[in-house]
Design a protein around this motif. Sequence first.
Motif, mmCIF file in Angstrom:
data_model
loop_
_atom_site.group_PDB
_atom_site.id
_atom_site.type_symbol
_atom_site.label_atom_id
_atom_site.label_comp_id
_atom_site.label_asym_id
_atom_site.label_seq_id
_atom_site.Cartn_x
_atom_site.Cartn_y
_atom_site.Cartn_z
ATOM 1 N N UNK A 121 -19.182 -10.042 10.468
ATOM 2 C CA UNK A 121 -18.160 -10.393 9.489
ATOM 3 C C UNK A 121 -18.808 -10.617 8.120
ATOM 4 N N UNK A 122 -18.052 -10.491 7.048
ATOM 5 C CA UNK A 122 -18.605 -10.785 5.718
ATOM 6 C C UNK A 122 -19.096 -12.232 5.655
ATOM 7 N N UNK A 123 -20.214 -12.424 4.948
ATOM 8 C CA UNK A 123 -20.767 -13.767 4.801
ATOM 9 C C UNK A 123 -21.539 -13.851 3.491
ATOM 10 N N UNK A 124 -21.761 -15.084 3.011
ATOM 11 C CA UNK A 124 -22.518 -15.256 1.757
ATOM 12 C C UNK A 124 -23.958 -14.767 1.906
ATOM 13 N N UNK A 125 -24.596 -14.489 0.786
ATOM 14 C CA UNK A 125 -25.941 -13.911 0.794
ATOM 15 C C UNK A 125 -26.953 -14.783 1.537
ATOM 16 N N UNK A 126 -26.884 -16.107 1.391
ATOM 17 C CA UNK A 126 -27.882 -16.944 2.061
ATOM 18 C C UNK A 126 -27.680 -16.932 3.579
ATOM 19 N N UNK A 127 -26.459 -16.697 4.065
ATOM 20 C CA UNK A 127 -26.247 -16.563 5.504
ATOM 21 C C UNK A 127 -26.718 -15.192 5.984
ATOM 22 N N UNK A 128 -26.514 -14.150 5.177
ATOM 23 C CA UNK A 128 -27.021 -12.821 5.532
ATOM 24 C C UNK A 128 -28.547 -12.861 5.638
ATOM 25 N N UNK A 129 -29.169 -13.612 4.752
ATOM 26 C CA UNK A 129 -30.627 -13.730 4.766
ATOM 27 C C UNK A 129 -31.110 -14.367 6.074
ATOM 28 N N UNK A 130 -30.361 -15.330 6.594
ATOM 29 C CA UNK A 130 -30.725 -15.960 7.869
ATOM 30 C C UNK A 130 -30.738 -14.906 8.972
ATOM 31 N N UNK A 131 -29.733 -14.041 8.998
ATOM 32 C CA UNK A 131 -29.645 -12.991 10.019
ATOM 33 C C UNK A 131 -30.809 -12.003 9.865
ATOM 34 N N UNK A 132 -31.037 -11.530 8.630
ATOM 35 C CA UNK A 132 -32.136 -10.588 8.387
ATOM 36 C C UNK A 132 -33.468 -11.193 8.849
ATOM 37 N N UNK A 133 -33.715 -12.437 8.488
ATOM 38 C CA UNK A 133 -34.969 -13.109 8.841
ATOM 39 C C UNK A 133 -35.098 -13.289 10.346
ATOM 40 N N UNK A 134 -33.993 -13.661 11.005
ATOM 41 C CA UNK A 134 -34.023 -13.890 12.458
ATOM 42 C C UNK A 134 -34.407 -12.619 13.218
ATOM 43 N N UNK A 135 -34.041 -11.467 12.671
ATOM 44 C CA UNK A 135 -34.303 -10.201 13.378
ATOM 45 C C UNK A 135 -35.451 -9.391 12.778
#
Length: 143
Positions: free
Chosen positions: A104-118
């Motif tokens: 789902x759409x999310x703010x940039x700092x939440x997208x960064x959490x996903x990118x970093x986690x993977x």
Amino acid sequence: TQNFLSNVMEKMGINAQINVNRSGKIVTFQLTGDKLAVLIGKRGQTLNSLQYLTQLIINRFSNQYLTVILDAEDYRNRRNDTLIQLAHRLALKAVKTGKDVALEPMPSYERKVIHTALSDNKRVKTFSDGSDPHRHIVISPVK
């Protein structure tokens, strides 16, 4: 800025204490009290909006650009944990199905959490797609 937050919470019928901490260019407002779920909103949307407005106000009167973090009852840490779990679960789904998985759409700092986690997962790659406010992450299996 603290007066702005106090006024907003008063109008929402929320009685909360505000603890302010500044570390370099990051200003954190930690809220504690009753009925903070109303202030957090669905998936943090109300808290994110209030954080954005607070950042606009604080930077209007600041000589240097400051990053504002607005947190209520440790919501930000709990949300990060949830996002990391979601990232791993959806990465497995992408690998099993062999298909892209769009979040789902999310703010940039939440997208960064996903990118970093993977970022260390060699079986998937992540990228952001779309434009704000509909920008979202896609988890794609590596073929």
